[in-house]
Design a protein around this motif. Structure first.
Motif, mmCIF file in Angstrom:
data_model
loop_
_atom_site.group_PDB
_atom_site.id
_atom_site.type_symbol
_atom_site.label_atom_id
_atom_site.label_comp_id
_atom_site.label_asym_id
_atom_site.label_seq_id
_atom_site.Cartn_x
_atom_site.Cartn_y
_atom_site.Cartn_z
ATOM 1 N N PRO A 1 0.818 -1.217 0.000
ATOM 2 C CA PRO A 1 0.000 0.000 0.000
ATOM 3 C C PRO A 1 0.854 1.270 0.000
ATOM 4 N N ALA A 2 0.557 2.170 -0.928
ATOM 5 C CA ALA A 2 1.323 3.408 -1.070
ATOM 6 C C ALA A 2 1.220 4.290 0.171
ATOM 7 N N ARG A 3 0.111 4.252 0.845
ATOM 8 C CA ARG A 3 -0.086 5.114 2.013
ATOM 9 C C ARG A 3 0.635 4.605 3.264
ATOM 10 N N LYS A 4 1.166 3.400 3.219
ATOM 11 C CA LYS A 4 1.824 2.832 4.392
ATOM 12 C C LYS A 4 3.335 2.710 4.256
ATOM 13 N N VAL A 5 3.877 3.015 3.066
ATOM 14 C CA VAL A 5 5.316 2.880 2.840
ATOM 15 C C VAL A 5 5.840 4.115 2.120
ATOM 16 N N ARG A 6 7.153 4.192 2.052
ATOM 17 C CA ARG A 6 7.805 5.253 1.273
ATOM 18 C C ARG A 6 8.862 4.595 0.380
ATOM 19 N N PRO A 7 9.249 5.251 -0.698
ATOM 20 C CA PRO A 7 10.261 4.651 -1.585
ATOM 21 C C PRO A 7 11.547 4.330 -0.825
ATOM 22 N N ARG A 8 12.164 3.233 -1.173
ATOM 23 C CA ARG A 8 13.425 2.723 -0.611
ATOM 24 C C ARG A 8 13.298 2.247 0.835
ATOM 25 N N GLN A 9 12.088 2.235 1.382
ATOM 26 C CA GLN A 9 11.890 1.694 2.723
ATOM 27 C C GLN A 9 12.081 0.178 2.665
ATOM 28 N N LEU A 10 12.743 -0.378 3.656
ATOM 29 C CA LEU A 10 12.925 -1.826 3.700
ATOM 30 C C LEU A 10 11.670 -2.480 4.267
ATOM 31 N N VAL A 11 11.237 -3.550 3.620
ATOM 32 C CA VAL A 11 10.128 -4.355 4.118
ATOM 33 C C VAL A 11 10.623 -5.788 4.255
ATOM 34 N N GLU A 12 9.998 -6.513 5.184
ATOM 35 C CA GLU A 12 10.350 -7.903 5.379
ATOM 36 C C GLU A 12 9.396 -8.769 4.571
ATOM 37 N N ILE A 13 9.962 -9.704 3.832
ATOM 38 C CA ILE A 13 9.166 -10.644 3.051
ATOM 39 C C ILE A 13 9.199 -11.982 3.774
ATOM 40 N N ARG A 14 8.013 -12.523 3.991
ATOM 41 C CA ARG A 14 7.885 -13.873 4.555
ATOM 42 C C ARG A 14 7.154 -14.693 3.501
ATOM 43 N N ALA A 15 7.888 -15.602 2.880
ATOM 44 C CA ALA A 15 7.333 -16.346 1.744
ATOM 45 C C ALA A 15 7.247 -17.828 2.049
ATOM 46 N N THR A 16 6.111 -18.395 1.702
ATOM 47 C CA THR A 16 5.925 -19.844 1.753
ATOM 48 C C THR A 16 5.808 -20.326 0.310
ATOM 49 N N LYS A 17 5.509 -21.589 0.107
ATOM 50 C CA LYS A 17 5.346 -22.100 -1.251
ATOM 51 C C LYS A 17 4.125 -21.517 -1.942
ATOM 52 N N SER A 18 3.134 -21.077 -1.162
ATOM 53 C CA SER A 18 1.889 -20.624 -1.778
ATOM 54 C C SER A 18 1.605 -19.136 -1.643
ATOM 55 N N GLN A 19 2.250 -18.432 -0.703
ATOM 56 C CA GLN A 19 1.938 -17.016 -0.537
ATOM 57 C C GLN A 19 3.159 -16.204 -0.136
ATOM 58 N N VAL A 20 3.035 -14.880 -0.368
ATOM 59 C CA VAL A 20 4.070 -13.925 -0.009
ATOM 60 C C VAL A 20 3.418 -12.889 0.903
ATOM 61 N N MET A 21 3.967 -12.750 2.104
ATOM 62 C CA MET A 21 3.472 -11.764 3.069
ATOM 63 C C MET A 21 4.526 -10.675 3.206
ATOM 64 N N LEU A 22 4.091 -9.431 3.080
ATOM 65 C CA LEU A 22 4.997 -8.296 3.171
ATOM 66 C C LEU A 22 4.706 -7.564 4.480
ATOM 67 N N HIS A 23 5.766 -7.398 5.298
ATOM 68 C CA HIS A 23 5.631 -6.770 6.608
ATOM 69 C C HIS A 23 6.530 -5.537 6.680
ATOM 70 N N SER A 24 6.060 -4.538 7.387
ATOM 71 C CA SER A 24 6.867 -3.361 7.682
ATOM 72 C C SER A 24 7.890 -3.741 8.736
ATOM 73 N N THR A 25 9.063 -3.131 8.698
ATOM 74 C CA THR A 25 10.081 -3.425 9.703
ATOM 75 C C THR A 25 9.835 -2.651 10.987
ATOM 76 N N ALA A 26 8.974 -1.627 10.919
ATOM 77 C CA ALA A 26 8.595 -0.855 12.109
ATOM 78 C C ALA A 26 7.089 -0.969 12.291
ATOM 79 N N PRO A 27 6.633 -1.309 13.503
ATOM 80 C CA PRO A 27 5.191 -1.447 13.727
ATOM 81 C C PRO A 27 4.467 -0.116 13.507
ATOM 82 N N GLY A 28 3.288 -0.202 12.882
ATOM 83 C CA GLY A 28 2.463 0.981 12.666
ATOM 84 C C GLY A 28 1.586 1.236 13.874
ATOM 85 N N ASN A 29 0.559 2.057 13.698
ATOM 86 C CA ASN A 29 -0.389 2.327 14.773
ATOM 87 C C ASN A 29 -1.068 1.019 15.170
#
Length: 152
Positions: free
Chosen positions: A25-53
């Protein structure tokens, strides 16, 4: 089993992983921000490295793409980004200028300028030896031979 990786977010809110692109989501990230990817065989979950509200880190969940060069995009993730060809992400709210047709006189003026420039290439240039410039400036020409008459 889950793979975990850190990847930067692009200007278009896409994250590269495994030769594919996944949206966040564009409203939750900024360009060049690092995100954590947690990938399984069937899905890709993208997490922020800093907790939001509220302490939430999950940004997006996508099905894992098969192959390479696939774009897995949730169109709602681009809400808030400027639209346009190639999804440009310029900053500032500059309204698009309407395209106006040139009056006939302007087109003729541009054509005339090109014709004048083309005619200038046909101007003949006079050639003269460099010694003429030496005489005008009062300098002596550079020579590699010694001046035997002047030194004796």
């Amino acid at each position: 089993m889950t793979e975990r990786h850190l990847r930067p977010v692009g200007k278009d809110c896409l994250v590269a992983f495994g030769g594919n692109l996944y949206s966040v989501p564009a409203r939750k990230v900024r360009p060049r921000q690092l995100v954590e990817i947690r990938a399984t065989k069937s899905q890709v979950m993208l997490h922020s490295t800093a907790p939001g509200n509220g302490g939430e880190t999950l940004l997006a969940i996508h099905p894992r793409a098969v192959g390479r060069g696939v774009r897995v995009v949730d169109e709602t993730h681009w809400d808030g980004l400027p639209t346009g060809k190639g999804r440009r992400t310029t900053t500032g709210d500059v309204p698009a200028q309407p395209h106006r047709e040139r009056p006939f006189g302007e087109a003729v003026g541009s054509l005339q300028a090109l014709l004048n420039r083309a005619a200038a290439t046909g101007v003949e240039i006079g050639r003269r030896p460099l010694s003429v410039y030496d005489e005008l400036t009062g300098t002596r020409p550079f020579t590699t031979r010694s001046q035997s008459k002047e030194s004796s």
